[in-house]
Design a protein around this motif. Structure first.
Motif, mmCIF file in Angstrom:
data_model
loop_
_atom_site.group_PDB
_atom_site.id
_atom_site.type_symbol
_atom_site.label_atom_id
_atom_site.label_comp_id
_atom_site.label_asym_id
_atom_site.label_seq_id
_atom_site.Cartn_x
_atom_site.Cartn_y
_atom_site.Cartn_z
ATOM 1 N N ARG A 73 0.839 -1.186 0.000
ATOM 2 C CA ARG A 73 0.000 0.000 0.000
ATOM 3 C C ARG A 73 0.874 1.235 0.000
ATOM 4 O O ARG A 73 2.020 1.198 0.435
ATOM 5 N N ARG A 172 -7.072 8.888 -3.909
ATOM 6 C CA ARG A 172 -6.774 9.961 -2.962
ATOM 7 C C ARG A 172 -6.135 11.154 -3.661
ATOM 8 O O ARG A 172 -6.412 12.307 -3.345
ATOM 9 N N ARG A 270 -8.116 5.358 9.126
ATOM 10 C CA ARG A 270 -7.545 6.055 7.971
ATOM 11 C C ARG A 270 -8.608 6.549 7.003
ATOM 12 O O ARG A 270 -8.650 7.735 6.658
ATOM 13 N N THR A 271 -9.493 5.673 6.574
ATOM 14 C CA THR A 271 -10.488 6.056 5.577
ATOM 15 C C THR A 271 -11.411 7.144 6.096
ATOM 16 O O THR A 271 -11.718 8.113 5.392
ATOM 17 N N GLN A 274 -9.519 10.481 6.204
ATOM 18 C CA GLN A 274 -9.237 10.991 4.865
ATOM 19 C C GLN A 274 -10.495 11.512 4.183
ATOM 20 O O GLN A 274 -10.489 12.597 3.592
ATOM 21 N N VAL A 275 -11.572 10.753 4.267
ATOM 22 C CA VAL A 275 -12.836 11.209 3.691
ATOM 23 C C VAL A 275 -13.327 12.446 4.431
ATOM 24 O O VAL A 275 -13.813 13.406 3.809
#
Length: 297
Positions: A73, A172, A270-271, A274-275
Motif C-alpha cells: 500500500r 486519494r 484512515r479512511t 481521509q474522507v
C-alpha cells in the motif's frame, strides 16, 4: 489560475537520509519494522505496527505473493499501481484537449471561464455562477488561453502530481486535485469582482504544492526546496497583475488540509479521517459559494 483578458520537490536534496533499498535514488526516513531496511512510499506495506518491505511481507505469508490484506500500500493506504502517473497523465490530457478546443474556437472560453455574474455581448444574456452555472467552478480548472500559462501549469502538474500520485494512490490523489481546485474557484468567486473572468488549473496546482510540503515533512525530507519554490510562486502571485491570487490561496490552504488528512490519518481510522478531511473542505467550499451567490442575487 489567471484572470482572463488575458525545483522540483523530488526529495533528492542532500539531506543525509538513507535511500530506499529497492530504489537507490529515493531518500526516505522510513524503515521496515522487521529487517530495518529503508523503504520509500512505493515499497511500504502497512503492518500492524509501522511498515514492512515487500520481501518481509512475502516471507511472513509463506508464499510467493502477499495475501490481499497484506498487499503493498502507499503511505496513505492506496493501492500501488503499475503506472503511478496514470491519473496525472489523464489530467494533462483533459487540460490539453480543452486548451486545443479553445484555441480552435476562442468563443468557447466564454462558456467555461469562472465568472460570478456578467453580461456577455455574444449571447446578449447575463451569465455566471450566480445565474446557476455552477459548472464554471469546475470547467475553469481545465481551461487555459495563453500558451505560457498552459505550459507552466502543465509542467507543475507533471513535476508535483507524479510523486504525489505515487505516494497517495490514484483515488486519494484525484480527490486532492479536485477538492483543491474547487476551493480555489470558490475563493475566487467570493472575493473577485462579479464580472471578473478567471481560468486555469493554478488553484489545483497550488493544492499539490501544499500537499507536497505536508508529505515531505511527513517523510522527513529536506523542506528547503519546496519552501523556496512555494515562496517564489507566491511572490509571482502577489507581484504580477492579472493573476487570480484568490485561487492560489484557496487551493494552497485546501491542499495543506486535505494532504495532512491523507498522510497523517491513523491506520485504524484512515479512511474515515481521509474522507472527513475532503468533506470538511468541500463543506466550506459550498458555504463560500452559497454566500457569494446570495450576495449577487
Amino acid at each position: 489560475m489567471d484572470q482572463a483578458p488575458g525545483s522540483r520537490p523530488d526529495g533528492g536534496a542532500q539531506s543525509g537520509l538513507p535511500s530506499c533499498y529497492r530504489h537507490p535514488g529515493r531518500e526516505t526516513g522510513v524503515s521496515c519494522t522487521r529487517c530495518e531496511r529503508p523503504i520509500c512510499p512505493e515499497c511500504m506495506v502497512s503492518a500492524s505496527v509501522g511498515f514492512q518491505c515487500p520481501e518481509c511481507v512475502r516471507e511472513g505469508s509463506g508464499t510467493g505473493h502477499a495475501p490481499d490484506a497484506a498487499r503493498p500500500r502507499t503511505l496513505a493506504g492506496g493501492s500501488i499501481a503499475a503506472d503511478p502517473r496514470l491519473v496525472t497523465k489523464i489530467l494533462l490530457g483533459i487540460n490539453l484537449a480543452v486548451f486545443l478546443a479553445v484555441q480552435a474556437s476562442p468563443s468557447l472560453a466564454d462558456h467555461l471561464v469562472l465568472v460570478g455574474r456578467a453580461f456577455f455581448p455574444e449571447t446578449g444574456q447575463v451569465e455566471g455562477v450566480a445565474e446557476g452555472e455552477w459548472y464554471r467552478l469546475v470547467t475553469a480548472m481545465f481551461t487555459h488561453q495563453a500558451v505560457l500559462h498552459f505550459v507552466m501549469n502543465m509542467l507543475s502538474l507533471w513535476w508535483l502530481g507524479g510523486p504525489l500520485e505515487q505516494a497517495l494512490g490514484r483515488v486519494r490523489y484525484l480527490a486532492l486535485y479536485l477538492v483543491s481546485g474547487l476551493a480555489g474557484s470558490a475563493l475566487t468567486y467570493l472575493l473577485a469582482g462579479a464580472n471578473t473572468a478567471s481560468l486555469g488549473a493554478s488553484g489545483a496546482i497550488f493544492g499539490l504544492f501544499g500537499a507536497t510540503a505536508v508529505l515531505m515533512r511527513r517523510l522527513r525530507y529536506d523542506m528547503r526546496p519546496i519552501i523556496a519554490l512555494l515562496v517564489i510562486n507566491l511572490v509571482i502571485t502577489f507581484g504580477w497583475s492579472g493573476i487570480a491570487w484568490q485561487a492560489h490561496v484557496g487551493g494552497l490552504v485546501a491542499g495543506v488540509l486535505v494532504g495532512y488528512g491523507m498522510v497523517h490519518a491513523p491506520r485504524q481510522r484512515r479512511t474515515a479521517v481521509q474522507v472527513g478531511s475532503c468533506v470538511l473542505v468541500l463543506a466550506v467550499t459550498l458555504a463560500l459559494v452559497l454566500l457569494r451567490t446570495a450576495q449577487l442575487t
